[in-house]
Scaffold this motif. Structure first.
Motif, PDB file in Angstrom:
ATOM      1  N   TRP A 220      47.286  23.579 -39.813  1.00  0.00           N
ATOM      2  CA  TRP A 220      46.549  24.855 -39.897  1.00  0.00           C
ATOM      3  C   TRP A 220      45.585  24.848 -41.072  1.00  0.00           C
ATOM      4  CZ3 TRP A 220      46.596  27.042 -35.517  1.00  0.00           C
ATOM      5  CH2 TRP A 220      47.739  27.022 -34.715  1.00  0.00           C
ATOM      6  N   ASN A 221      45.959  24.211 -42.180  1.00  0.00           N
ATOM      7  CA  ASN A 221      45.035  24.096 -43.309  1.00  0.00           C
ATOM      8  C   ASN A 221      43.851  23.207 -42.960  1.00  0.00           C
ATOM      9  OD1 ASN A 221      45.770  25.425 -46.025  1.00  0.00           O
ATOM     10  ND2 ASN A 221      47.767  24.729 -45.257  1.00  0.00           N
ATOM     11  N   ALA A 222      44.097  22.168 -42.179  1.00  0.00           N
ATOM     12  CA  ALA A 222      43.000  21.275 -41.752  1.00  0.00           C
ATOM     13  C   ALA A 222      42.008  22.041 -40.878  1.00  0.00           C
ATOM     14  CB  ALA A 222      43.567  20.066 -41.006  1.00  0.00           C
ATOM     15  N   ILE A 223      42.548  22.852 -39.942  1.00  0.00           N
ATOM     16  CA  ILE A 223      41.680  23.643 -39.070  1.00  0.00           C
ATOM     17  C   ILE A 223      40.864  24.643 -39.890  1.00  0.00           C
ATOM     18  CG2 ILE A 223      41.660  25.381 -37.225  1.00  0.00           C
ATOM     19  CD1 ILE A 223      44.202  23.981 -36.113  1.00  0.00           C
ATOM     20  N   ALA A 224      41.536  25.291 -40.868  1.00  0.00           N
ATOM     21  CA  ALA A 224      40.825  26.265 -41.728  1.00  0.00           C
ATOM     22  C   ALA A 224      39.715  25.584 -42.524  1.00  0.00           C
ATOM     23  CB  ALA A 224      41.817  26.949 -42.662  1.00  0.00           C
ATOM     24  N   THR A 225      39.955  24.342 -42.950  1.00  0.00           N
ATOM     25  CA  THR A 225      38.926  23.588 -43.693  1.00  0.00           C
ATOM     26  C   THR A 225      37.715  23.313 -42.815  1.00  0.00           C
ATOM     27  OG1 THR A 225      40.664  22.545 -45.023  1.00  0.00           O
ATOM     28  CG2 THR A 225      38.489  21.507 -45.047  1.00  0.00           C
ATOM     29  N   VAL A 226      37.972  22.916 -41.566  1.00  0.00           N
ATOM     30  CA  VAL A 226      36.856  22.697 -40.618  1.00  0.00           C
ATOM     31  C   VAL A 226      36.077  23.997 -40.436  1.00  0.00           C
ATOM     32  CG1 VAL A 226      36.292  22.173 -38.209  1.00  0.00           C
ATOM     33  CG2 VAL A 226      38.001  20.799 -39.419  1.00  0.00           C
ATOM     34  N   GLY A 227      36.812  25.114 -40.292  1.00  0.00           N
ATOM     35  CA  GLY A 227      36.164  26.401 -40.132  1.00  0.00           C
ATOM     36  C   GLY A 227      35.311  26.785 -41.318  1.00  0.00           C
ATOM     37  N   ALA A 228      35.814  26.517 -42.531  1.00  0.00           N
ATOM     38  CA  ALA A 228      35.072  26.851 -43.746  1.00  0.00           C
ATOM     39  C   ALA A 228      33.767  26.065 -43.827  1.00  0.00           C
ATOM     40  CB  ALA A 228      35.930  26.594 -44.982  1.00  0.00           C
ATOM     41  N   PHE A 229      33.800  24.786 -43.476  1.00  0.00           N
ATOM     42  CA  PHE A 229      32.576  23.977 -43.458  1.00  0.00           C
ATOM     43  C   PHE A 229      31.623  24.478 -42.383  1.00  0.00           C
ATOM     44  CE2 PHE A 229      34.869  20.770 -46.011  1.00  0.00           C
ATOM     45  CZ  PHE A 229      33.861  20.412 -46.886  1.00  0.00           C
ATOM     46  N   THR A 230      32.177  24.950 -41.251  1.00  0.00           N
ATOM     47  CA  THR A 230      31.335  25.478 -40.163  1.00  0.00           C
ATOM     48  C   THR A 230      30.562  26.715 -40.629  1.00  0.00           C
ATOM     49  OG1 THR A 230      32.955  24.691 -38.548  1.00  0.00           O
ATOM     50  CG2 THR A 230      31.331  26.296 -37.772  1.00  0.00           C
ATOM     51  N   ILE A 231      31.251  27.611 -41.345  1.00  0.00           N
ATOM     52  CA  ILE A 231      30.570  28.786 -41.890  1.00  0.00           C
ATOM     53  C   ILE A 231      29.447  28.360 -42.841  1.00  0.00           C
ATOM     54  CG2 ILE A 231      30.795  30.835 -43.347  1.00  0.00           C
ATOM     55  CD1 ILE A 231      33.622  31.182 -42.295  1.00  0.00           C
TER      56      ILE A 231
END
Length: 231
Positions: A220-231
């Motif tokens: 879940w932290n990995a997914i959140a990291t991808v999301g943060a870079f996407t933003i």
């Protein structure tokens, strides 16, 4: 803590109210209908402004205030959800049966409603004292806060920028780029903060720099990291 939260919680509502006003302007334009229940939208905004001063200690359930104080602030927190809910249903009523144009400002306004509704419902879970004991200082709180202030206030502000920019500059913006902006931000936002709700319910505390790898938090932290870079 009382001094901090007596400032801190009304301040959160002060940040969201302008975005609510913007959405109340954008939705009627792109639904080609007047704002549904205009007096209720206005007075619920006033009610939120006043009631926001009576909920600050819901951040402090675990500090030992006692059951009477916890109950009082829990009830006040549930009650402030009422004018908020009125606004959401009025916005939906504005779109209902309208001739909706899905231009960029409208997309951000609809995104605001969707994300702010989730943020509001997760806020109601914080008003329940036993539930909040479990959620205190976890990533669930981080997710809730950003659900409201990024998914809410920021999406509302972008709706306003896209809506009024042509009016005060005399230049139309590129609709395709605006739509791309919305979808990248919408997807990135949800990839970032929805996993944090799961992490919080799994017990991950906030304000930590690192964590053991065998707690089940890695994915879940990995997914959140991808999301943060996407933003």
């Amino acid at each position: 803590q009382h001094l901090f939260w007596f400032f801190g919680h009304p301040e959160v509502y002060i940040l969201i109210l302008p975005a609510m006003g913007i959405v109340s302007e954008v939705l009627p334009t792109f639904s080609r209908k007047p704002l549904f229940g205009y007096p209720f939208v206005v007075f619920s905004g006033v009610a939120i402004g006043f009631m926001s001063w009576g909920v600050w200690a819901h951040h402090m359930y675990t500090t030992g205030l006692g059951s009477v104080a916890n109950s009082a602030f829990g009830i006040a927190t549930i009650m402030i959800a009422v004018p908020t809910g009125i606004k959401i249903f009025n916005w939906l009523g504005t779109m209902w049966g309208g001739s909706i144009s899905f231009k960029t400002p409208m997309m951000f306004a609809i995104g605001f409603i969707a994300m702010f509704t989730i943020g509001g419902l997760t806020g109601v879970t914080h008003s329940m004292v036993p539930s909040d004991y479990q959620q205190q200082d976890t990533y669930y709180v981080v997710a809730h806060f950003h659900q409201v202030l990024v998914g809410g206030a920021l999406f509302g502000l972008f709706a306003g920028i896209y809506y009024w920019f042509p009016k005060f500059t005399g230049k139309m913006l590129n609709e395709t780029i605006g739509q791309v902006h919305f979808w990248i931000m919408f997807i990135g936002f949800n990839l970032t903060f929805q996993p944090m709700m799961i992490l919080g319910l799994m017990g991950m505390p906030r304000r930590i720099a690192t964590y053991p790898e065998d707690y089940g938090w890695d994915l879940w932290n990995a997914i959140a990291t991808v999301g943060a870079f996407t933003i």
